[in-house]
Design a protein around this motif. Structure first.
Motif, PDB file in Angstrom:
ATOM      1  N   PHE A 270      -9.025  30.327 -18.946  1.00  0.00           N
ATOM      2  CA  PHE A 270      -7.832  30.252 -19.796  1.00  0.00           C
ATOM      3  C   PHE A 270      -6.795  31.279 -19.363  1.00  0.00           C
ATOM      4  O   PHE A 270      -5.623  30.975 -19.172  1.00  0.00           O
ATOM      5  CB  PHE A 270      -8.217  30.477 -21.262  1.00  0.00           C
ATOM      6  N   TYR A 271      -7.222  32.519 -19.172  1.00  0.00           N
ATOM      7  CA  TYR A 271      -6.285  33.576 -18.796  1.00  0.00           C
ATOM      8  C   TYR A 271      -5.750  33.364 -17.390  1.00  0.00           C
ATOM      9  O   TYR A 271      -4.593  33.622 -17.109  1.00  0.00           O
ATOM     10  CB  TYR A 271      -6.971  34.939 -18.906  1.00  0.00           C
ATOM     11  N   GLU A 272      -6.590  32.866 -16.502  1.00  0.00           N
ATOM     12  CA  GLU A 272      -6.146  32.629 -15.131  1.00  0.00           C
ATOM     13  C   GLU A 272      -5.071  31.549 -15.094  1.00  0.00           C
ATOM     14  O   GLU A 272      -4.101  31.645 -14.358  1.00  0.00           O
ATOM     15  CB  GLU A 272      -7.344  32.214 -14.278  1.00  0.00           C
ATOM     16  N   THR A 273      -5.230  30.526 -15.924  1.00  0.00           N
ATOM     17  CA  THR A 273      -4.235  29.456 -15.986  1.00  0.00           C
ATOM     18  C   THR A 273      -2.904  29.998 -16.485  1.00  0.00           C
ATOM     19  O   THR A 273      -1.847  29.660 -15.968  1.00  0.00           O
ATOM     20  CB  THR A 273      -4.711  28.334 -16.930  1.00  0.00           C
ATOM     21  N   GLU A 274      -2.948  30.878 -17.473  1.00  0.00           N
ATOM     22  CA  GLU A 274      -1.719  31.458 -18.016  1.00  0.00           C
ATOM     23  C   GLU A 274      -1.033  32.349 -16.997  1.00  0.00           C
ATOM     24  O   GLU A 274       0.170  32.305 -16.828  1.00  0.00           O
ATOM     25  CB  GLU A 274      -2.052  32.270 -19.270  1.00  0.00           C
ATOM     26  N   ILE A 275      -1.803  33.181 -16.295  1.00  0.00           N
ATOM     27  CA  ILE A 275      -1.233  34.176 -15.390  1.00  0.00           C
ATOM     28  C   ILE A 275      -0.764  33.549 -14.085  1.00  0.00           C
ATOM     29  O   ILE A 275       0.275  33.890 -13.558  1.00  0.00           O
ATOM     30  CB  ILE A 275      -2.267  35.291 -15.095  1.00  0.00           C
ATOM     31  N   ASN A 276      -1.535  32.580 -13.564  1.00  0.00           N
ATOM     32  CA  ASN A 276      -1.238  32.000 -12.265  1.00  0.00           C
ATOM     33  C   ASN A 276      -0.579  30.629 -12.367  1.00  0.00           C
ATOM     34  O   ASN A 276      -0.811  29.764 -11.537  1.00  0.00           O
ATOM     35  CB  ASN A 276      -2.529  31.904 -11.436  1.00  0.00           C
ATOM     36  N   GLU A 277       0.206  30.437 -13.399  1.00  0.00           N
ATOM     37  CA  GLU A 277       0.887  29.169 -13.595  1.00  0.00           C
ATOM     38  C   GLU A 277       1.818  28.898 -12.411  1.00  0.00           C
ATOM     39  O   GLU A 277       2.620  29.753 -12.038  1.00  0.00           O
ATOM     40  CB  GLU A 277       1.704  29.233 -14.887  1.00  0.00           C
ATOM     41  N   PRO A 278       1.729  27.715 -11.788  1.00  0.00           N
ATOM     42  CA  PRO A 278       2.582  27.405 -10.645  1.00  0.00           C
ATOM     43  C   PRO A 278       4.060  27.539 -11.009  1.00  0.00           C
ATOM     44  O   PRO A 278       4.466  27.218 -12.125  1.00  0.00           O
ATOM     45  CB  PRO A 278       2.210  25.957 -10.309  1.00  0.00           C
ATOM     46  N   LEU A 279       4.873  27.958 -10.032  1.00  0.00           N
ATOM     47  CA  LEU A 279       6.287  28.203 -10.294  1.00  0.00           C
ATOM     48  C   LEU A 279       7.029  26.969 -10.825  1.00  0.00           C
ATOM     49  O   LEU A 279       7.772  27.093 -11.801  1.00  0.00           O
ATOM     50  CB  LEU A 279       6.970  28.730  -9.026  1.00  0.00           C
ATOM     51  N   PRO A 280       6.877  25.784 -10.227  1.00  0.00           N
ATOM     52  CA  PRO A 280       7.611  24.626 -10.771  1.00  0.00           C
ATOM     53  C   PRO A 280       7.304  24.359 -12.245  1.00  0.00           C
ATOM     54  O   PRO A 280       8.200  24.063 -13.027  1.00  0.00           O
ATOM     55  CB  PRO A 280       7.127  23.465  -9.883  1.00  0.00           C
ATOM     56  N   THR A 281       6.026  24.496 -12.615  1.00  0.00           N
ATOM     57  CA  THR A 281       5.642  24.275 -14.010  1.00  0.00           C
ATOM     58  C   THR A 281       6.229  25.343 -14.918  1.00  0.00           C
ATOM     59  O   THR A 281       6.731  25.056 -16.008  1.00  0.00           O
ATOM     60  CB  THR A 281       4.108  24.265 -14.147  1.00  0.00           C
ATOM     61  N   ALA A 282       6.176  26.583 -14.455  1.00  0.00           N
ATOM     62  CA  ALA A 282       6.686  27.700 -15.257  1.00  0.00           C
ATOM     63  C   ALA A 282       8.185  27.547 -15.510  1.00  0.00           C
ATOM     64  O   ALA A 282       8.658  27.765 -16.632  1.00  0.00           O
ATOM     65  CB  ALA A 282       6.395  29.017 -14.555  1.00  0.00           C
ATOM     66  N   LEU A 283       8.944  27.167 -14.483  1.00  0.00           N
ATOM     67  CA  LEU A 283      10.390  27.003 -14.643  1.00  0.00           C
ATOM     68  C   LEU A 283      10.712  25.816 -15.545  1.00  0.00           C
ATOM     69  O   LEU A 283      11.613  25.895 -16.389  1.00  0.00           O
ATOM     70  CB  LEU A 283      11.047  26.828 -13.273  1.00  0.00           C
ATOM     71  N   ASP A 284       9.985  24.722 -15.370  1.00  0.00           N
ATOM     72  CA  ASP A 284      10.238  23.536 -16.194  1.00  0.00           C
ATOM     73  C   ASP A 284       9.900  23.810 -17.661  1.00  0.00           C
ATOM     74  O   ASP A 284      10.555  23.289 -18.565  1.00  0.00           O
ATOM     75  CB  ASP A 284       9.414  22.361 -15.679  1.00  0.00           C
ATOM     76  N   ASN A 285       8.893  24.646 -17.887  1.00  0.00           N
ATOM     77  CA  ASN A 285       8.540  25.013 -19.259  1.00  0.00           C
ATOM     78  C   ASN A 285       9.633  25.862 -19.905  1.00  0.00           C
ATOM     79  O   ASN A 285       9.854  25.808 -21.111  1.00  0.00           O
ATOM     80  CB  ASN A 285       7.216  25.784 -19.278  1.00  0.00           C
TER      81      ASN A 285
END
Length: 213
Positions: free
Chosen positions: A25-40
């Motif tokens: 869970f924490y790894e998914t939050e911390i290492n979120e891919p850049l395209p997904t992070a920006l779109d979010n």
């Protein structure tokens, strides 16, 4: 029958708690891919759109909402994208620099120069020169054998030796992260400044500096 309901609920809560607390869970939050992070952050926002935004106010609003992790991912992405440029000094000459009586190219005088160094963990190298064309008032800033870690929306500033861009003068966007390039100093009182700064406009980070003497 009813006794099984509280037990089932309790087991469910434990399972959810374990899932949320798991390293995955924490790894998914911390290492979120850049395209997904920006779109979010903003639907349809991409690295390219962010890096080329012309509206500084709109972009600053996005930067203010960014986590340090997303900023790091943007910096890492930009650093892998080299932008090459190759300009000669004669490209800065104007028609008035060449006399009809003496059509040969005028001499170039170096008024100031300095070597680039990297700042804040970024690499930078090459020479910055302030050059005058012949006896004319045509003066420009030139980078030779230049290379800097690429970043989102890098800008070129003339500043004091402390590198304070707020009291300096903004010339224009950096043309390329690698290669020889020229910047006009028309209407710029270049004698007031003794440094060239490569500055990441969105994040307010100095990438490189050359002190001029």
């Amino acid at each position: 029958m009813n006794k099984g309901v509280p037990i089932a609920i309790g087991v469910g809560i434990v399972v959810v708690a374990i899932g949320l607390a798991s390293p995955l869970f924490y790894e998914t939050e911390i290492n979120e891919p850049l395209p997904t992070a920006l779109d979010n952050m903003e639907e349809g926002l991409t690295f390219e759109k962010f890096a080329t935004m012309e509206d500084d106010v709109e972009r600053q609003e996005i930067v203010d909402r960014m986590s340090s992790n997303v900023k790091d991912m943007i910096m890492e992405k930009a650093s892998t994208m080299t932008r090459d440029v190759s300009e000669g000094m004669d490209e800065m000459m104007t028609s008035s620099d060449v006399s009809q009586d003496s059509p040969s190219a005028p001499a170039f005088s170096i008024l100031k120069s300095g070597e680039f160094v990297g700042l804040v963990g970024h690499a930078a190298q090459g020479t910055a020169k302030i050059i005058q064309v012949g006896e004319s008032e045509n003066v420009f800033l030139r980078f030779e054998n230049f290379e800097v870690t690429n970043g989102p929306d890098l800008r070129v500033y003339l500043t004091n030796s402390e590198g304070d861009v707020k009291s300096g003068v903004h010339l224009e966007k950096l043309k390329g992260s690698k290669g020889d390039q020229n910047y006009s100093l028309a209407n710029v009182d270049f004698e007031k400044y003794d440094a060239v700064v490569i500055y990441c406009q969105p994040f307010g980070v100095h990438f490189g500096q050359a002190n001029l003497v």
